[in-house]
Design a protein around this motif. Structure first.
Motif, PDB file in Angstrom:
ATOM      1  N   ALA A 156       0.839  -1.202   0.000  1.00 13.87           N
ATOM      2  CA  ALA A 156       0.000   0.000   0.000  1.00 13.87           C
ATOM      3  C   ALA A 156       0.877   1.257   0.000  1.00 13.87           C
ATOM      4  O   ALA A 156       0.589   2.238  -0.706  1.00 13.87           O
ATOM      5  CB  ALA A 156      -0.922  -0.009   1.214  1.00 13.87           C
ATOM      6  N   THR A 176      -3.845  -3.517  -4.185  1.00 17.68           N
ATOM      7  CA  THR A 176      -4.103  -2.287  -3.450  1.00 17.68           C
ATOM      8  C   THR A 176      -3.711  -1.066  -4.272  1.00 17.68           C
ATOM      9  O   THR A 176      -2.749  -1.110  -5.033  1.00 17.68           O
ATOM     10  CB  THR A 176      -3.335  -2.267  -2.106  1.00 17.68           C
ATOM     11  OG1 THR A 176      -3.562  -1.007  -1.462  1.00 17.68           O
ATOM     12  CG2 THR A 176      -1.835  -2.440  -2.303  1.00 17.68           C
ATOM     13  N   ARG A 180      -7.582   1.515  -1.030  1.00 18.77           N
ATOM     14  CA  ARG A 180      -8.454   0.347  -1.013  1.00 18.77           C
ATOM     15  C   ARG A 180      -7.619  -0.915  -1.220  1.00 18.77           C
ATOM     16  O   ARG A 180      -6.639  -0.909  -1.976  1.00 18.77           O
ATOM     17  CB  ARG A 180      -9.490   0.449  -2.129  1.00 18.77           C
ATOM     18  CG  ARG A 180     -10.505   1.566  -1.872  1.00 18.77           C
ATOM     19  CD  ARG A 180     -11.418   1.736  -3.065  1.00 18.77           C
ATOM     20  NE  ARG A 180     -10.680   2.257  -4.213  1.00 18.77           N
ATOM     21  CZ  ARG A 180     -11.167   2.317  -5.451  1.00 18.77           C
ATOM     22  NH1 ARG A 180     -12.392   1.870  -5.693  1.00 18.77           N
ATOM     23  NH2 ARG A 180     -10.452   2.818  -6.435  1.00 18.77           N
ATOM     24  N   THR A 181      -8.015  -1.989  -0.577  1.00 17.80           N
ATOM     25  CA  THR A 181      -7.326  -3.271  -0.758  1.00 17.80           C
ATOM     26  C   THR A 181      -8.364  -4.343  -1.081  1.00 17.80           C
ATOM     27  O   THR A 181      -9.375  -4.455  -0.395  1.00 17.80           O
ATOM     28  CB  THR A 181      -6.554  -3.668   0.515  1.00 17.80           C
ATOM     29  OG1 THR A 181      -5.557  -2.686   0.752  1.00 17.80           O
ATOM     30  CG2 THR A 181      -5.892  -5.022   0.352  1.00 17.80           C
TER      31      THR A 181
END
Lengths: 267, 267, 267
Positions: A156, A176, A180-181
């Motif tokens: 991230a 990611t 958001r993942t």
């Protein structure tokens, strides 16, 4: 901000078939064939042009570019630099696959240079992504010695640095954009026993990002498509040798409706 | 001095699965894919790193190294020299496959230079082994025009010179360390109609020698494994195209027990 | 002037099996494996030697030479020049496959230079042949954006210029020596979804021309053989992945009698 859910995968699959993106692959010589065949199977058009004399010129007209350093040489490293720059200047999405980065000085330095050119997507295993982000020392050859979940924070952070998407392949894939993942489950262990399945996934990611214009959705769609096709193929195959042709058949056969059955987990 | 019999093949097969050796392949671009897939099928880990910028560094950490001159260039010749030297210095087993040596001046000179670095195993067809030993002028392209049995004395003499093992592939393979000679029968003519089956055998030899720590046993085990898998695949295949995936499936499926059915003839 | 009809295809097929020509391929790294396997399937012997250090020496002793510029680099461009010159001097038939010519400056200039060396056969899609003849600007990557029928006059004119044969691949293939034109129908759309099927056709053309000593007949026979094998394979395959091994099986199985069922249309 676009949605990434199973319903949007259907749209992504249809966009891929409708647009048939031309994917310029600078990739390792071990996996060129399965990469080209995987692109053809899903309805994209592959082209492998990897010399400095042509790579920049071609990247400027392609729909998407893949840079995979698996068997890089001084010559192809120059071609990769030119292609990545040309893609960046043309606003063309490009994917960096940092194969075995961390374990070898030459490619580790090259990948560090390429990541500064801000790839639209980075796709690798956990060891490679950790090494690329400066947080690990690489795996064992092309195999990861780290777990995707351990790489989530680093991935991230890397995505925020490039302004793009980072995907970490593993039993459950992690994708990611830094905010958001999305986790993509499913697949088959036979993918890890087929040379080039992961590298082909990088090429399909490039194709899907070009088709959707959405790096996060496109990357998730490529991972879901590969995983679902692997499940179909694993049921039909008797081993790793018969798995590969079945996987290509399944990549071809899976339509938008089938992709809605993907195992997506949004965090 | 270790035994080489069908019972020791069982142990060799189990050692290969348990140790999953990382095999660094500097091999020709025609056969990289099937070589990687054959290594994955038997439970080894392939890595193809063939540029001078990385080959020595990688050979120093690999479990075994394969040097195959099939599509050699000036660039990859340098990588081969570096890898062979690094393997020798690290005490890592390495295999030389002198593809088409004898017929072409550049690779014949290179192979003569590499053989002075004392490969753990030399694997080729009869024409190639005769040419490498200075006793023949090579075959027709990659095909042998000589008989393995005619090469036995020359192979044994070459093995005494390198202090290693020499394997001559043919309808019946001949493996010798200069004192003992083992013949491996069986197999299928379809192996000769599948590009890269012989080259993959060189890689499997590297894997088995690393796993067993015994060049003669490891080389015999690789040849027996390939031959037995070919028999299984030939029964299931409808021709040379469907043979290749079946052969990979069979390489995967054959366990230590299956290897005890090998056709070994010890002289 | 030789006949080119279905009955002469039987003779061509038998000549190919009887002579087992050694085909020296300087071709792109994506398709080397399927090209070698296709040559082995029909009974020819492949050899891929693509470095300037060896290419001229090898072309001088091969039965036929293929020059395919798909992944050309400065290094392999030099090898192609040497091989084409050596083939010309030895009176050895050679085939030029101008992959993606027209769209990229480096390979377009190289192909223009090679065509002056008078290839025995030029084989490409319509966009490539038009671009090679100076009458078009190339397709989209490796895909044609032109129709074979639109290229007939240009192909015939190019054949008169080289003194050889020009083949334009498409749904119906067009083969011309500048005076006679033969159309070959049949085949399967799955050929276009298998990377390297067209490139392998170039290699089979080289093999057939060597075996028959007749560029027009040999080129037509290769196209008919590929098309008929594709029809057999398409019936047995479940998609593009399982098509490739079935196609190789069918290339092997088709004999002279089977080739008499080819869809030939002589103008």
């Amino acid at each position: 901000m676009s949605r990434v859910d199973v319903s949007s995968l259907r749209t992504a699959r249809e966009a891929l078939r409708d647009t048939a993106p031309l994917v310029h692959c600078l990739t390792n010589t071990v996996v060129q064939t399965i990469t080209a065949n995987a692109l053809l199977a899903v309805g994209a058009a592959p082209a492998m042009v990897d010399d400095p004399a042509e790579a920049g010129e071609f990247a400027a007209v392609a729909s998407a570019v893949l840079v995979n350093v698996g068997t890089v040489s001084s010559r192809t490293a120059d071609a990769m630099r030119l292609a990545a720059r040309a893609a960046g200047e043309a606003g063309t999405p490009w994917v960096l696959d940092p194969v075995a980065v961390g374990g070898l000085a030459f490619r580790t330095a090259l990948a560090a240079e390429l990541v500064e050119l801000r790839p639209t997507v980075v796709r690798g295993n956990a060891s490679e992504v950790l090494a690329l982000a400066g947080a690990g020392s690489g795996g064992r050859g092309v195999d990861s010695t780290a777990d995707p979940d351990d790489a989530v924070e680093v991935a991230a952070s890397l995505a925020r640095r490039t302004g793009g998407v980072v995907a970490v392949s593993g039993p459950v894939d992690v994708v990611t954009d830094g905010e958001r993942t999305v986790r993509v489950g499913g697949g088959s262990v036979l993918l890890t026993r087929t040379t080039g399945a992961g590298c082909a996934l990088g090429a399909l990611t490039a194709a899907y990002v070009a088709a959707t214009g959405d790096p996060l959705l496109g990357t998730v769609a490529a991972h879901a498509h590969v995983a679902l096709a692997a499940e179909v193929a694993a049921d039909l195959a008797d081993g790793p040798g018969t798995f590969a042709p079945q996987w290509l058949d399944a990549l071809d056969a899976l339509d938008g409706e089938a992709l809605t059955r993907a195992d997506l987990r949004t965090a």
